[in-house]
Design an enzyme around this catalytic site. Structure first.
Site, short mmCIF file in Angstrom:
data_model
loop_
_atom_site.label_atom_id
_atom_site.label_comp_id
_atom_site.label_asym_id
_atom_site.label_seq_id
_atom_site.Cartn_x
_atom_site.Cartn_y
_atom_site.Cartn_z
N ASP A 177 -10.63 -40.97 -0.28
CA ASP A 177 -10.95 -42.22 -0.96
C ASP A 177 -11.82 -41.84 -2.15
OD1 ASP A 177 -12.00 -44.62 -1.90
OD2 ASP A 177 -12.40 -45.44 0.08
N ASN A 211 -5.07 -39.98 -11.96
CA ASN A 211 -3.98 -40.94 -11.98
C ASN A 211 -4.25 -42.18 -11.13
OD1 ASN A 211 -1.02 -41.84 -12.07
ND2 ASN A 211 -1.31 -41.41 -9.89
N TYR A 255 -8.66 -55.08 -14.42
CA TYR A 255 -7.87 -53.90 -14.75
C TYR A 255 -8.11 -53.47 -16.20
CZ TYR A 255 -3.81 -50.79 -15.07
OH TYR A 255 -3.00 -49.70 -15.24
N LYS A 309 -9.83 -49.98 -17.69
CA LYS A 309 -9.04 -49.07 -18.49
C LYS A 309 -9.64 -48.87 -19.88
CE LYS A 309 -6.06 -47.84 -15.45
NZ LYS A 309 -6.03 -46.43 -14.99
N THR A 329 8.05 -47.78 -11.40
CA THR A 329 7.57 -47.34 -10.09
C THR A 329 7.56 -48.57 -9.18
OG1 THR A 329 5.24 -47.79 -10.58
CG2 THR A 329 6.08 -45.60 -11.16
#
Length: 267
Positions: A77, A104, A172, A176, A207
């Site tokens: 984690d 990633n 998010y 980023k 994906t």
């Protein structure tokens, strides 16, 4: 694991301390699926030994099996400092050094207007997307400084959202954007130690986690429509190209995306 338990330069033959390894060592986070899995496979094919980090052993082992080659699976984690330190110590104990870190791992997190975002969901996004990247970079940076030959490369997954948000993506997008700042700082601070750091911003790689984009996703004007996607292996190949550069060359920022995705211009 304390530093004095790690392999020391003095333990290496004198003629090997300044020779780069034939099979460099990479650490890939979020390696159990999607871009992490594709990149692991591409790195192994390019001759890397790869440590796969992620939350779930089963998916990591599936990725390792698909990649073949020399790999180790380390369920981790990345939001927990002690688990990150243990994982990186295990990589060094196994292979003696770290030449590449591909940060990633990430999560989309909550969606909706900022007043609709639960605080706990915000904190969970920050913990994985930002703090996790910091913790892994911290561990890799320390090892790259002390190993011989010194140096290495860190590649951060920034996302198109590091530049332009989707509607309802405060957590998010904020994390980023923060990755861009961390990347630049690592790039600057790494110069004295031959540590290069760059960022890859990926838009609409196909994906499992982005499957909905190819069907219908919310646009800036509130409408819903499908967006084009592209094969994730092309993003993985781009990471490998960055990784194989000599350390006196750096790709600071690279954007790879579906050609017709609504990003450039008015969409």
């Amino acid at each position: 694991m304390p530093d004095d338990d790690l392999p020391q330069d003095a333990a290496l033959p004198a003629d090997s301390r300044d020779v780069p390894p034939d099979h460099p060592v990479a650490v890939v986070t979020g390696a159990g699926s999607g871009l992490g899995r594709a990149t692991t496979t591409a790195l192994v094919a390019a001759g890397f030994r790869v440590a796969l980090l992620g939350r779930h052993r089963q998916t990591l082992e599936e990725s390792a099996g698909l990649a073949g080659g020399s790999t180790i699976v380390l369920p981790t984690d990345i939001s927990r400092p002690e688990e990150v330190e243990s994982a990186f110590a295990a990589v060094v104990a196994e292979w003696g050094r770290i030449d590449l870190l591909y940060n990633n791992a990430g999560r989309f997190g909550p969606t909706g207007d900022v007043d609709e975002v639960e605080v706990d969901d915000w904190l969970a996004s920050v913990a994985t997307n930002l703090t996790g990247t910091f913790l892994c970079s911290r561990a890799a940076f320390a090892q790259m400084k002390r190993q011989r030959p010194q140096g290495g490369r860190i590649i951060n997954n920034g996302s198109i959202s590091a530049h332009s948000p989707r509607p309802g993506s405060a957590a998010y997008t904020a994390t980023k954007h923060a990755i861009s700042g961390l990347t630049k700082t690592l790039s600057l601070d790494g110069r004295p130690y031959d540590i290069a750091c760059g960022q890859i911003d990926i838009g609409n790689a196909a994906t499992a986690i982005t499957a909905g984009i190819g069907t219908s996703t919310r646009q800036a004007d509130g409408s819903m429509r499908a967006e084009p996607t592209f094969d994730a292996r092309h993003a993985a190949d781009a990471v490998v190209r960055m990784a194989l550069l000599p350390l006196d060359v750096n790709v600071q920022e690279l954007t790879i995306m579906a050609t017709a995705m609504p990003y450039v211009g008015r969409g």
